[in-house]
Motif scaffolding. Structure first.
Motif, PDB file in Angstrom:
ATOM      1  N   VAL A   1      -3.650  10.433  -3.097  1.00 43.29           N
ATOM      2  CA  VAL A   1      -4.265   9.272  -3.749  1.00 43.29           C
ATOM      3  C   VAL A   1      -3.532   8.028  -3.258  1.00 43.29           C
ATOM      4  CG1 VAL A   1      -4.711   8.101  -5.939  1.00 43.29           C
ATOM      5  CG2 VAL A   1      -4.860  10.609  -5.810  1.00 43.29           C
ATOM      6  N   SER A   2      -4.261   7.070  -2.744  1.00 42.35           N
ATOM      7  CA  SER A   2      -3.634   5.831  -2.272  1.00 42.35           C
ATOM      8  C   SER A   2      -3.687   4.767  -3.364  1.00 42.35           C
ATOM      9  CB  SER A   2      -4.340   5.322  -1.017  1.00 42.35           C
ATOM     10  OG  SER A   2      -5.684   4.960  -1.308  1.00 42.35           O
ATOM     11  N   PHE A   3      -2.694   3.902  -3.322  1.00 37.69           N
ATOM     12  CA  PHE A   3      -2.654   2.772  -4.254  1.00 37.69           C
ATOM     13  C   PHE A   3      -2.394   1.512  -3.447  1.00 37.69           C
ATOM     14  CE2 PHE A   3      -0.027  -0.213  -6.760  1.00 37.69           C
ATOM     15  CZ  PHE A   3      -0.980  -0.576  -7.709  1.00 37.69           C
ATOM     16  N   THR A   4      -3.229   0.492  -3.656  1.00 32.94           N
ATOM     17  CA  THR A   4      -3.109  -0.772  -2.943  1.00 32.94           C
ATOM     18  C   THR A   4      -3.177  -1.910  -3.941  1.00 32.94           C
ATOM     19  OG1 THR A   4      -4.297   0.209  -1.066  1.00 32.94           O
ATOM     20  CG2 THR A   4      -4.044  -2.186  -1.061  1.00 32.94           C
ATOM     21  N   THR A   5      -2.349  -2.916  -3.732  1.00 36.93           N
ATOM     22  CA  THR A   5      -2.410  -4.106  -4.577  1.00 36.93           C
ATOM     23  C   THR A   5      -2.055  -5.321  -3.727  1.00 36.93           C
ATOM     24  OG1 THR A   5      -1.661  -5.126  -6.640  1.00 36.93           O
ATOM     25  CG2 THR A   5      -0.005  -3.968  -5.345  1.00 36.93           C
ATOM     26  N   GLY A   6      -2.536  -6.480  -4.159  1.00 38.01           N
ATOM     27  CA  GLY A   6      -2.252  -7.684  -3.396  1.00 38.01           C
ATOM     28  C   GLY A   6      -2.668  -8.942  -4.134  1.00 38.01           C
ATOM     29  N   ILE A   7      -2.072 -10.048  -3.722  1.00 38.73           N
ATOM     30  CA  ILE A   7      -2.459 -11.367  -4.227  1.00 38.73           C
ATOM     31  C   ILE A   7      -2.734 -12.269  -3.044  1.00 38.73           C
ATOM     32  CG2 ILE A   7      -1.191 -11.164  -6.402  1.00 38.73           C
ATOM     33  CD1 ILE A   7       1.068 -12.792  -5.148  1.00 38.73           C
TER      34      ILE A   7
ATOM     35  N   MET B   1       0.832  -1.193   0.000  1.00 40.16           N
ATOM     36  CA  MET B   1       0.000   0.000   0.000  1.00 40.16           C
ATOM     37  C   MET B   1       0.872   1.250   0.000  1.00 40.16           C
ATOM     38  SD  MET B   1      -1.562   2.700   1.791  1.00 40.16           S
ATOM     39  CE  MET B   1      -1.507   2.338   3.542  1.00 40.16           C
ATOM     40  N   GLU B   2       0.588   2.156  -0.928  1.00 42.72           N
ATOM     41  CA  GLU B   2       1.233   3.469  -1.007  1.00 42.72           C
ATOM     42  C   GLU B   2       0.173   4.519  -0.710  1.00 42.72           C
ATOM     43  OE1 GLU B   2       2.800   6.497  -0.890  1.00 42.72           O
ATOM     44  OE2 GLU B   2       4.410   5.445  -1.956  1.00 42.72           O
ATOM     45  N   PRO B   3       0.286   5.229   0.457  1.00 41.83           N
ATOM     46  CA  PRO B   3      -0.789   6.157   0.836  1.00 41.83           C
ATOM     47  C   PRO B   3      -0.824   7.440   0.012  1.00 41.83           C
ATOM     48  CG  PRO B   3       0.982   6.209   2.447  1.00 41.83           C
ATOM     49  CD  PRO B   3       1.317   5.108   1.488  1.00 41.83           C
ATOM     50  N   TRP B   4       0.323   7.849  -0.563  1.00 41.07           N
ATOM     51  CA  TRP B   4       0.377   9.064  -1.381  1.00 41.07           C
ATOM     52  C   TRP B   4       1.043   8.708  -2.696  1.00 41.07           C
ATOM     53  CZ3 TRP B   4      -0.565  14.492  -0.202  1.00 41.07           C
ATOM     54  CH2 TRP B   4      -1.293  14.674   0.980  1.00 41.07           C
TER      55      TRP B   4
END
Length: 748
Positions: free
Chosen positions: A487-493, A478-481
């Protein structure tokens, strides 16, 4: 005692009894300066205290002040000055005698408290100068520590033994005495306010069955002093502004193991407000100020309400830039009528702007991670509301063990500088453990997390959980900025496998999401999820509804959401609310086609400074689209620690003809909680709750299942832990009457 010796050896000075009238012209020039007698203290440390400069004429007053400044360093027993003649001036010599050093600190006679705990109370440690005042303060602090632990009769005597002229051994001789508990607390003279109500506001309490947990029954002099003020405030809150609380009478039992406390009060009569006036206000009119008040004409005087009103009026000014505005209540009593005329005297002062914003204490965390959460910039008009909100936003980063945000006045520039000091917590950890889940029985867990990657506020997690009925693996980032924008960016598997009563299920998938923050409290988010799910090992007795789900299917879904979150803390909210709408549309490719919506509203109300009442409501609706059925695993299952405690997973919902839990297409859940501190310093709290909820398919099937119970909450160094016991208030055939629930993760 300070011994100043100034020896003037110039013959010209011996012919005068007093300095000459024109002393400035005839004073000699200081050409050299020396410090003698130093052993452990640095020469530079002493010279930093000296204001008399080389090359300037000797200033008697400066030299005298220098001697005092050197002595105040606390390292010297004696400081004196000598002057030696030179061809073209004098050498100024500061001669010091260092105090002995503490070589070792010992304790004798301590059995209940170990050396390590006692040393934590001392400011004087091995290697520091021997200071009688600090040594005695240490003895006082040790006595207070023993009193706090239930030993008010403890005696502590410091003993100093010389090893040589430069070293000492300090020994605290301790006589602990017996542990003493408060046996009774008696209140005398109270009529208008009950003894029970008075005792409820006191810190001091008598010994009880649960004293080993709550710490009740301990006698602390400091708490008794606070209690007398608290009782008086209680009377003031109820209009008795002339009430008196006398010095408590404290009696020790003959065996010196119990204490009996008697507190006498003189209540007087309650007073009411006869009129409310304002003085000194120009920015706001009387009407604007009066609208904010809870105190009203004819109401009984309440100190708590009055303090709240003063705070509200002060906020009106400080939110408009009047940083030093003051509101002082003044009451003029009419004793015969038992009334009071309330005058709120206001000193508005001037408008201030924000000066420098200083951030300190962050070692790993980059400055910008903190500063981007601060809602004020240098040069902005001072606003106390934005300062408070900035504190909450920085705290909600969950990167800091503690933080303080305080304005600092710069009167010359008419600005308020902001000092933000943080103490970072450990954000990276490896956790390996085992536990017990009320749903999955024995559970093992491995978690590798870094919540502040590179000091940028980013988080990455690798987690695996293994239970008797499930396994799951997850990797997320997760990148909060994102690109330094809000703008946050979240990714996962992820990969999961779970055994249900009548079937098994595996899921593998990935997701990514973008979130936006706007207007401070508002957040929106859009996520995409791709998941392949397989239903297999279906039991022969399973219903047709379950059998229809057999095989593998792909879900490709997009999920927008919007929420308004004004909670003062994400982990342990005390005030504020969370209102959110979460939507899911599955049909962007894939096999499954359905829609899903969840509405959630949570509200938190402070009852006291440390207790909170909260209420939460959740409604969910889901249905298949374009003639497709709603997948079994997308239905709502109500029951368990995150919905209705005291009921098993899915028990508060539909079953098929075989009795198997199949969930519902709708859910309705209500939760009410009251949380209170057990050990504030350990962030351990207790909770009592009432839950009601159900999953259902049709309005005619709506039957709320109810439970109530209690539990504990602990905000541990690795995250929040919950242990709660819920009683099923209307158990059905085959259901348990009550159950314990355990969870590791966020609270409601």
């Amino acid at each position: 005692m300070l011994n100043f010796k100034i020896i003037f050896i110039f013959l010209i000075f011996l012919s005068f009894l007093t300095p000459p009238a024109n002393a400035e012209e005839e004073s000699p020039i200081v050409n050299e300066l020396e410090v003698r007698g130093l052993k452990t203290v640095r020469d530079s440390a002493v010279r930093a205290r000296i204001t008399q400069d080389v090359g300037e004429t000797l200033d008697y007053e400066e030299v005298s002040e220098d001697i005092k400044a050197i002595y105040e360093m606390g390292n010297f027993e004696d400081v004196r000055v000598e002057l030696e003649p030179l061809e073209d001036g004098i050498k100024l010599i500061y001669i010091v005698l260092e105090k002995p050093r503490i070589h070792r600190v010992d304790f004798q006679g301590n059995y209940e408290l170990d050396d390590l705990k006692l040393k934590e109370e001392l400011a004087i440690l091995p290697g520091t100068s021997s200071d009688i005042e600090l040594i005695q303060k240490g003895a006082d602090r040790l006595r207070k520590l023993y009193e706090k632990e239930g030993y008010p009769l403890a005696k502590v005597v410091p003993v100093i033994r010389m090893i040589d002229e430069d070293r000492q051994v300090l020994t605290y001789q301790i006589e602990e005495g017996d542990k003493v508990r408060i046996k009774t607390i008696t209140i005398k003279g109270n009529k208008a306010i009950s003894t029970r109500k008075i005792k409820r506001v006191m810190k001091t309490s008598k010994k009880s069955l649960f004293s080993f947990i709550t710490g009740s029954g301990k006698y602390e002099r400091a708490n008794i002093e606070v209690d007398t003020t608290t009782i008086k405030d209680l009377y003031f809150d109820n209009g008795f502004i002339q009430a008196e609380v006398f010095e408590p009478d404290i009696v020790l039992s003959e065996d010196k193991k119990s204490i009996f406390i008697t507190i006498e009060v003189r209540e007087g009569e309650p007073y009411k407000i006869s009129s409310i006036e304002f003085s000194g206000n120009k920015v706001f009119s009387d009407g604007e100020l009066k609208e904010k008040l809870k105190t009203s004409v004819g109401s009984t005087i309440s100190k708590r309400t009055l303090n709240r009103d003063v705070a509200l009026l002060t906020d009106m000014y400080t939110e408009k830039g009047y940083a030093l505005a003051m509101v002082l209540p003044d009451m003029i009593l009419d004793e015969p009528k038992k009334e009071a005329r309330l005058i709120l005297r206001i000193n508005e002062d001037e408008i201030y702007s924000i000066g420098r914003i200083e951030v300190s204490g962050n070692i790993r965390t980059r400055d910008k991670v903190i500063r981007r959460e601060i809602l004020l910039n240098e040069g902005d008009t001072f606003n106390s509301k934005l300062i408070r909100r900035s504190y909450e936003k920085v705290n909600n980063l969950n990167l800091f063990e503690s933080l303080s945000l305080s304005p600092r006045l710069n009167s010359e520039a008419k600005t308020m500088d902001i000092d933000l000091s943080v103490k970072e917590r450990q954000t990276g950890f490896l956790s390996v453990g085992a536990g017990y889940s009320s749903t999955d029985r024995f559970v093992a867990m491995v978690d590798i997390t870094q919540g502040n990657l590179g000091g940028r506020g980013q988080s990455i997690k690798l987690r695996g959980e293994f239970g008797s009925k499930f396994t799951t693996y997850e990797l997320s980032f997760m990148e909060p900025w994102f690109f330094d924008k809000p703008v946050s960016f979240t990714t996962g598997i992820y990969n999961t496998k779970r055994e249900y009563v009548n079937y098994d299920k595996t899921s593998q998938g990935f997701m990514f999401a973008f979130g936006w923050r706007f207007r401070d409290y508002w957040r929106s988010r859009v996520s995409y999820n791709f998941e392949r799910t397989r239903i297999f090992n279906i039991d022969e007795t399973a219903s047709e509804a379950i059998r229809q789900q057999e095989g593998s299917k792909v879900t490709s879904s997009i999920s927008p959401s919007i929420e308004r979150d004004s909670r003062d803390s994400f982990l342990d909210p005390h005030r504020g609310s969370l209102n959110a709408i979460y939507l899911t549309y599955a049909g962007v490719g894939g096999d499954n086609k359905y829609g899903k919506a969840v509405f959630e509203s949570s509200w938190f109300f402070p009852v006291t400074e440390s207790t909170t009442f909260s209420i939460r409501g959740t409604f969910g609706y889901a249905r298949g689209l374009f003639g497709n059925p709603l997948p079994l695993y997308e239905r709502f299952f109500v029951g368990g620690i995150y919905s209705v405690r005291g009921l098993g997973f899915g028990e508060a919902g539909p079953r098929d003809e075989t009795g198997a839990i199949i969930g519902g297409t709708r859910k309705l859940i209500l939760n009410a909680e009251y949380t209170f501190p057990i050990l504030e310093e350990a962030r351990l709290k207790g909770v009592v709750f009432y839950d009601a909820g159900t999953a259902y398919d049709n309005e005619s099937d709506l039957r709320l299942r109810q439970s109530a119970g209690t539990g504990i909450r602990w905000i541990s160094p690795i995250g929040p832990l919950r242990l709660e016991w819920g009683k099923n208030l209307d158990p059905k055939l085959g259901e348990r009457k009550a159950r314990w629930e355990f969870a590791f993760g966020t609270f409601f």
